[in-house]
Write a protein that holds these residues in place. Structure first.
Motif, mmCIF file in Angstrom:
data_model
loop_
_atom_site.group_PDB
_atom_site.id
_atom_site.type_symbol
_atom_site.label_atom_id
_atom_site.label_comp_id
_atom_site.label_asym_id
_atom_site.label_seq_id
_atom_site.Cartn_x
_atom_site.Cartn_y
_atom_site.Cartn_z
ATOM 1 N N CYS A 52 -4.120 3.133 -2.927
ATOM 2 C CA CYS A 52 -3.098 2.906 -3.957
ATOM 3 C C CYS A 52 -2.253 1.694 -3.580
ATOM 4 O O CYS A 52 -2.030 1.429 -2.392
ATOM 5 C CB CYS A 52 -2.173 4.109 -4.082
ATOM 6 N N LYS A 53 -1.794 0.988 -4.581
ATOM 7 C CA LYS A 53 -0.854 -0.116 -4.388
ATOM 8 C C LYS A 53 0.360 0.129 -5.267
ATOM 9 O O LYS A 53 0.250 0.782 -6.301
ATOM 10 C CB LYS A 53 -1.495 -1.445 -4.766
ATOM 11 N N ARG A 54 1.478 -0.457 -4.861
ATOM 12 C CA ARG A 54 2.721 -0.189 -5.572
ATOM 13 C C ARG A 54 3.518 -1.477 -5.768
ATOM 14 O O ARG A 54 3.566 -2.323 -4.872
ATOM 15 C CB ARG A 54 3.544 0.797 -4.741
ATOM 16 N N TRP A 55 4.092 -1.613 -6.939
ATOM 17 C CA TRP A 55 4.971 -2.737 -7.252
ATOM 18 C C TRP A 55 6.140 -2.215 -8.088
ATOM 19 O O TRP A 55 6.093 -1.088 -8.580
ATOM 20 C CB TRP A 55 4.270 -3.783 -8.136
ATOM 21 N N ARG A 56 7.120 -3.076 -8.322
ATOM 22 C CA ARG A 56 8.128 -2.850 -9.358
ATOM 23 C C ARG A 56 7.704 -3.645 -10.589
ATOM 24 O O ARG A 56 7.145 -4.748 -10.458
ATOM 25 C CB ARG A 56 9.507 -3.350 -8.913
ATOM 26 N N ALA A 57 8.022 -3.122 -11.776
ATOM 27 C CA ALA A 57 7.658 -3.838 -13.012
ATOM 28 C C ALA A 57 8.189 -5.271 -12.973
ATOM 29 O O ALA A 57 7.493 -6.218 -13.345
ATOM 30 C CB ALA A 57 8.192 -3.087 -14.227
ATOM 31 N N SER B 285 0.860 -1.181 0.000
ATOM 32 C CA SER B 285 0.000 0.000 0.000
ATOM 33 C C SER B 285 0.892 1.225 0.000
ATOM 34 O O SER B 285 1.998 1.192 0.522
ATOM 35 C CB SER B 285 -0.874 0.027 1.246
ATOM 36 N N THR B 286 0.417 2.283 -0.600
ATOM 37 C CA THR B 286 1.267 3.470 -0.693
ATOM 38 C C THR B 286 0.416 4.724 -0.761
ATOM 39 O O THR B 286 -0.768 4.659 -1.081
ATOM 40 C CB THR B 286 2.203 3.348 -1.927
ATOM 41 N N ASP B 287 1.008 5.847 -0.433
ATOM 42 C CA ASP B 287 0.331 7.151 -0.539
ATOM 43 C C ASP B 287 0.865 7.881 -1.760
ATOM 44 O O ASP B 287 2.026 7.738 -2.099
ATOM 45 C CB ASP B 287 0.638 8.017 0.690
ATOM 46 N N ILE B 288 0.019 8.690 -2.379
ATOM 47 C CA ILE B 288 0.537 9.536 -3.457
ATOM 48 C C ILE B 288 0.076 10.974 -3.257
ATOM 49 O O ILE B 288 -0.851 11.252 -2.494
ATOM 50 C CB ILE B 288 0.174 9.041 -4.868
ATOM 51 N N ASP B 289 0.724 11.861 -3.999
ATOM 52 C CA ASP B 289 0.424 13.286 -3.972
ATOM 53 C C ASP B 289 -1.060 13.509 -4.334
ATOM 54 O O ASP B 289 -1.490 13.123 -5.422
ATOM 55 C CB ASP B 289 1.350 13.943 -5.019
ATOM 56 N N PRO B 290 -1.838 14.123 -3.438
ATOM 57 C CA PRO B 290 -3.268 14.318 -3.732
ATOM 58 C C PRO B 290 -3.525 15.166 -4.980
ATOM 59 O O PRO B 290 -4.572 15.010 -5.619
ATOM 60 C CB PRO B 290 -3.816 15.031 -2.487
ATOM 61 N N THR B 291 -2.573 16.008 -5.365
ATOM 62 C CA THR B 291 -2.785 16.802 -6.596
ATOM 63 C C THR B 291 -2.781 15.899 -7.837
ATOM 64 O O THR B 291 -3.439 16.201 -8.828
ATOM 65 C CB THR B 291 -1.738 17.934 -6.759
ATOM 66 N N LEU B 292 -2.039 14.779 -7.755
ATOM 67 C CA LEU B 292 -2.059 13.829 -8.883
ATOM 68 C C LEU B 292 -3.436 13.193 -9.002
ATOM 69 O O LEU B 292 -3.943 12.979 -10.101
ATOM 70 C CB LEU B 292 -1.023 12.723 -8.676
#
Ligand code: THU
Length: 142
Positions: A118-123, A5-12
């Motif tokens: 949001c979720k995050r991985w590497r390719a 799980s991850t956080d991202i910039d709310p403007t995005l």
């Protein structure tokens, strides 16, 4: 390999909500927006583009990658995928292959615009043992 799980910039997220309006998805009604970020800080957006000949559909990720390449940028460091459903959506197999072409270490960040999850991985986690240029012999005799 489980996603983080991850956080991202709310403007995005706010920008993605506008861009996703431009998705052309009259067949699936599943709109997708993607953002490619390069290591030198450029941003390129894409949306999914469907077609009456269904198999010609192009995913948002590949449209965004094409936009980056068109601008002369191959140094892809992140690929964001935004959807309006509850669950973040990982890229399809074809898009995993295309992302890997440019950077197997690229971060892939998938976000639900509805829940903000949001979720995050590497390719390379999503496409292990990828077929790459390294497997193509450099000359006829190789
Ligand atoms: N789609 C994307 O654009 N990206 C993804 O990561 C998953 C799928 C599109 C293709 C098609 O237009 C619609 O979503 C339903 O499959």
């Amino acid at each position: 390999m489980s996603a983080m799980s991850t956080d991202i910039d709310p403007t995005l997220l706010e920008k993605a909500k506008k861009v996703i309006e431009n998705a052309y998805a009259p067949y699936s009604n599943f709109r997708v927006a993607a953002l490619v970020a390069t290591s030198d800080g450029h941003h390129y957006w894409g949306v999914n583009v469907e077609n009456a000949s269904y198999g010609l559909t192009i995913c948002a990720e590949r449209i965004a990658i094409g936009a980056a390449l068109t601008d002369g940028k191959k140094n892809i460091s992140q690929v964001y995928v935004f959807v309006e459903s509850n669950q973040p959506v990982p890229p399809c197999g074809a898009c995993r292959q295309v992302i890997t072409e440019f950077n197997p270490d690229a971060e892939i960040i998938a976000c639900s615009l509805r829940t903000g999850i949001c979720k995050r991985w590497r390719a390379k986690e999503l496409l292990p043992e990828a077929f790459t240029l390294d497997y193509i012999p450099k000359s006829e005799n190789a």
